[in-house]
Design a protein around this motif. Structure first.
Motif, mmCIF file in Angstrom:
data_model
loop_
_atom_site.group_PDB
_atom_site.id
_atom_site.type_symbol
_atom_site.label_atom_id
_atom_site.label_comp_id
_atom_site.label_asym_id
_atom_site.label_seq_id
_atom_site.Cartn_x
_atom_site.Cartn_y
_atom_site.Cartn_z
ATOM 1 N N GLU A 67 -11.103 9.124 0.334
ATOM 2 C CA GLU A 67 -10.017 8.373 0.972
ATOM 3 C C GLU A 67 -10.336 6.879 1.077
ATOM 4 O O GLU A 67 -9.477 6.043 0.805
ATOM 5 C CB GLU A 67 -9.704 8.940 2.355
ATOM 6 N N ALA A 70 -9.927 5.365 -2.319
ATOM 7 C CA ALA A 70 -8.513 5.174 -2.651
ATOM 8 C C ALA A 70 -7.942 3.962 -1.920
ATOM 9 O O ALA A 70 -7.167 3.187 -2.494
ATOM 10 C CB ALA A 70 -7.714 6.424 -2.308
ATOM 11 N N LEU A 75 -5.032 2.088 -4.033
ATOM 12 C CA LEU A 75 -4.147 3.181 -4.409
ATOM 13 C C LEU A 75 -3.251 3.585 -3.240
ATOM 14 O O LEU A 75 -2.075 3.889 -3.424
ATOM 15 C CB LEU A 75 -4.950 4.398 -4.879
ATOM 16 N N TYR A 125 0.384 13.382 -1.804
ATOM 17 C CA TYR A 125 0.276 11.991 -1.379
ATOM 18 C C TYR A 125 1.529 11.207 -1.756
ATOM 19 O O TYR A 125 1.987 10.356 -0.996
ATOM 20 C CB TYR A 125 -0.966 11.339 -1.973
ATOM 21 N N PHE A 143 -1.133 5.496 -10.253
ATOM 22 C CA PHE A 143 -1.653 6.227 -9.101
ATOM 23 C C PHE A 143 -2.037 7.658 -9.462
ATOM 24 O O PHE A 143 -3.129 8.112 -9.148
ATOM 25 C CB PHE A 143 -0.619 6.246 -7.969
ATOM 26 N N THR A 146 -5.261 8.205 -11.654
ATOM 27 C CA THR A 146 -6.451 7.663 -10.981
ATOM 28 C C THR A 146 -6.800 8.490 -9.755
ATOM 29 O O THR A 146 -7.953 8.896 -9.565
ATOM 30 C CB THR A 146 -6.223 6.187 -10.580
ATOM 31 N N PHE A 147 -5.809 8.760 -8.929
ATOM 32 C CA PHE A 147 -6.048 9.541 -7.722
ATOM 33 C C PHE A 147 -6.381 10.986 -8.082
ATOM 34 O O PHE A 147 -7.213 11.618 -7.423
ATOM 35 C CB PHE A 147 -4.835 9.465 -6.794
ATOM 36 N N LEU A 150 -10.008 11.092 -8.893
ATOM 37 C CA LEU A 150 -10.788 11.036 -7.646
ATOM 38 C C LEU A 150 -10.830 12.415 -6.993
ATOM 39 O O LEU A 150 -11.887 12.879 -6.564
ATOM 40 C CB LEU A 150 -10.188 10.018 -6.674
#
Length: 169
Positions: A67, A70, A75, A125, A143, A146-147, A150
């Motif tokens: 988190e 991000a 993000l 999200y 987003f 990439t997220f 992660l």
């Protein structure tokens, strides 16, 4: 002492986490005490509470890293511009579902569970961002992958921890 059936515990665990998620979605920090209470109830629905606490204490730092990464990468933009405590509690609730509601995903072969969560988690999200809980700081097409990566990496480490703790359970 009477033990509820595994199906009843699974349904209760799922319902308690969903209640925690909706509290976070609708009330964020205002629901912190209720979310903590729901997490306590989640813990009480689980067998082997000691291992569950080890899992929580081992995985929660990874969630916080995810988190804060991000947030640092822009993000996700929270109104407080820092990681809110309610989100940490929500992660605690999610971790307490690993050996019950999410067990099927966590026991998929060859870490496929990490891929599944890496693909699906960004949707939650994006939904929360559209609901106004926070802002997605980059275009969705940037987003999402990439997220998702992660989440995939974070979840992979969490699955390794889960396997280590529960492999012989």
């Amino acid at each position: 002492m009477y033990r509820h059936s595994a199906v009843a515990r699974l349904i209760t665990n799922f319902a308690l986490f969903q209640a925690c998620w909706f509290c976070a979605l609708l009330y964020q920090g205002q629901a912190l005490w209720l979310m903590l209470f729901l997490c306590l109830l989640l813990l009480l629905t689980l067998s082997n509470k000691v291992k569950q606490l080890y899992l929580l204490l081992s995985c929660l730092p990874l969630a916080i890293i995810l988190e804060t990464s991000a947030i640092g990468m822009g993000l996700i933009v929270h109104p407080q511009q820092t990681l809110p405590l309610w989100l940490v509690v929500l992660w605690g609730g999610l971790i307490l579902t690993f050996d019950s509601s999410l067990r099927a995903i966590f026991t998929l072969p060859r870490r496929l569970g990490a891929v599944v969560l890496g693909v699906l988690a960004p949707l939650s999200y994006i939904f929360a961002g559209n609901f106004g809980v926070f802002k997605i700081g980059v275009p969705v097409e940037q987003f999402y992958p990439t997220f998702g990566v992660l989440w995939l990496v974070c979840t992979l480490f969490m699955i390794i921890i889960y396997d280590w703790l529960f492999a012989k359970s």
